[in-house]
Scaffold this active site. Structure first.
Site, short mmCIF file in Angstrom:
data_model
loop_
_atom_site.label_atom_id
_atom_site.label_comp_id
_atom_site.label_asym_id
_atom_site.label_seq_id
_atom_site.Cartn_x
_atom_site.Cartn_y
_atom_site.Cartn_z
N HIS A 20 0.86 -1.19 0.00
CA HIS A 20 0.00 0.00 0.00
C HIS A 20 0.89 1.23 0.00
CE1 HIS A 20 -3.88 2.06 1.73
NE2 HIS A 20 -3.20 2.85 0.91
N HIS A 22 1.39 4.70 -2.59
CA HIS A 22 1.08 5.50 -3.80
C HIS A 22 2.40 6.12 -4.22
CE1 HIS A 22 -3.30 5.24 -2.93
NE2 HIS A 22 -2.85 5.12 -1.70
N HIS A 200 -9.43 0.71 -1.96
CA HIS A 200 -9.47 1.42 -0.68
C HIS A 200 -10.94 1.38 -0.21
CE1 HIS A 200 -5.59 2.98 -1.81
NE2 HIS A 200 -5.54 3.85 -0.83
N GLU A 203 -11.69 3.51 5.10
CA GLU A 203 -10.69 4.43 5.67
C GLU A 203 -11.48 5.56 6.32
OE1 GLU A 203 -8.39 6.60 2.75
OE2 GLU A 203 -6.86 7.23 4.20
N ASP A 281 1.53 4.04 2.61
CA ASP A 281 0.55 4.92 1.96
C ASP A 281 1.24 6.05 1.17
OD1 ASP A 281 -2.06 5.36 1.21
OD2 ASP A 281 -2.73 6.18 3.11
N ASP A 282 1.44 7.21 1.80
CA ASP A 282 2.06 8.37 1.13
C ASP A 282 3.16 8.90 2.04
OD1 ASP A 282 -0.01 8.81 -1.15
OD2 ASP A 282 -1.20 8.59 0.68
N1 HPA Z 1 -6.71 7.28 0.54
C1 HPA Z 1 -7.34 7.51 -0.62
N2 HPA Z 1 -6.72 7.95 -1.69
C2 HPA Z 1 -5.40 8.16 -1.65
C3 HPA Z 1 -4.71 7.93 -0.50
C4 HPA Z 1 -5.38 7.46 0.65
O1 HPA Z 1 -4.83 7.24 1.75
N3 HPA Z 1 -3.42 8.24 -0.79
C5 HPA Z 1 -3.36 8.61 -2.08
N4 HPA Z 1 -4.57 8.57 -2.61
ZN ZN Z 2 -3.80 4.67 0.08
#
Ligand code: HPA
Ligand code: ZN
Length: 339
Positions: A20, A22, A200, A203, A281-282
């Site tokens: 996970h 991006h 996703h 969340e 994630d990011d």
């Molecule tokens: N959630 C949804 N979209 C996203 C995320 C995330 O954590 N990171 C990059 N795009």
């Molecule tokens: Zn994500």
């Protein structure tokens, strides 16, 4: 209290599988500035420190606004190559052995960047990362759920000439008001093309979105999924069907999905038998790559050595690497992994 030396060392030594991440979310402010200078783009920030100071988010959308703006500096094939290569260097330092990378083609094609430029630059880096670091990797094309299903269908059609460069498709961006059901047809088409499927869900959106992702999209893993425990029957199902939740602790903290890491439900779900995996994630926006996510979760939730090993094993098992003895979901289409 700081994490003890034994678990710190174990986390460093564990072979990690990143499921996970991006790739656009690995754009560090320093690279944002260097690419902006290269292309003559004026950034709305005076310095790298000013960019970092702007990373104070209160929810998913407040992050996405900056994340999509940051993408504007990615213009040519060598930019995508540099972005991914910088990620792989960090991943290698963190003990990553395999990575399945998300990318958001619509945030590039909408700016006039051709899909082949994006995929070409990323694939160049993936090849070099395997040669240089021994890291294997795959690409997962994500549809932006705030855009229409027609846009997603057109994106998939444009991506099919690159089918062999992709391992799967996913679904990301603003979750609230954009349920998985909106993308049933495009996921059916991706499935027919033999692509793996992830989404996703849960969340910021409700547990019902996780159920939709499983039943309507046939998602094989759920990204985040942390709101699953609002539906105890769903948690039972995740355990029974061994569905992995790719959890990103530092992301959940930065986007206020949880107030405090000590309140995070990942340890409870893991102890309940859910196939929890840990990821980043990011990381350029959320303050830590995969190792830091393991360390922060271990410290806040007092994860044992056995649990840390379990998390890493869960990720290897949930990957789309063709593991001997496993039969992929493609079997339901009449084909099995070539093992
Ligand atoms: N959630 C949804 N979209 C996203 C995320 C995330 O954590 N990171 C990059 N795009
Ligand atoms: Zn994500």
């Amino acid at each position: 209290m700081a994490l003890d030396a034994a678990r710190t060392r174990l986390i460093r030594l564990l072979p990690k599988v990143e499921l996970h991440l991006h790739i656009e979310g690995t754009l560090e402010p320093e690279m944002m500035f260097s690419l902006a200078a290269k292309h003559g783009i004026a950034l709305p920030y005076a310095s790298v420190e000013a960019v970092r100071a702007a990373y104070a988010f209160h929810d998913l959308q407040s992050f996405l606004d900056l994340y999509y703006a940051g993408c504007d500096v990615l213009r040519d094939r060598s930019d995508f190559y540099a972005l991914a290569m910088a990620y792989f260097a960090r991943a290698h330092a963190d003990g990553v052995v395999h990575a399945e990378l998300f990318f958001d083609p619509q945030s590039h094609t909408a700016r006039g960047i051709e899909l082949g430029v994006v995929i070409g630059g990323l694939r160049d880096a993936m090849g070099d990362a395997e040669r240089r670091y021994g890291i294997t990797s795959g690409l997962i094309l994500c549809f932006l759920r705030h855009l229409s299903e027609e846009d997603a269908l057109a994106t998939l059609a444009a991506a099919l000439p690159f089918r062999s460069e992709l391992v799967g498709v996913g679904l990301d961006s603003g979750e609230r008001g954009n349920p998985p059901s909106k993308f049933t047809r495009v996921f059916a088409e991706a499935r027919a093309a033999g692509l793996h499927l992830v989404a996703h869900a849960g969340e910021e959106g409700p547990a019902a979105y996780i159920t939709e992702a499983l039943d309507l999209l046939h998602a094989e893993r759920i990204d985040h999924g942390v709101r699953c425990d609002e539906d105890p029957a769903l948690v039972d199902r995740l355990v029974r069907e061994n569905i992995a939740l790719t959890v990103c602790p530092l992301s959940n903290l930065k986007l206020c999905v949880v107030k405090d890491l000590r309140d995070h439900n990942l340890a409870r779900l893991l102890r309940r038998g859910v196939a929890i995996t840990l990821h980043s994630d990011d990381p350029a926006y959320f303050g830590g790559y995969i190792g830091e996510n393991y360390r922060a979760a271990a410290e806040a939730l007092d994860l044992t050595a056995a649990e840390l090993i379990q998390l890493a094993a869960n990720a290897a098992r949930a990957s789309f690497l063709p593991l001997p003895g496993t039969v992929s979901k493609l079997s339901s289409l009449g084909t099995t992994d070539p093992q």
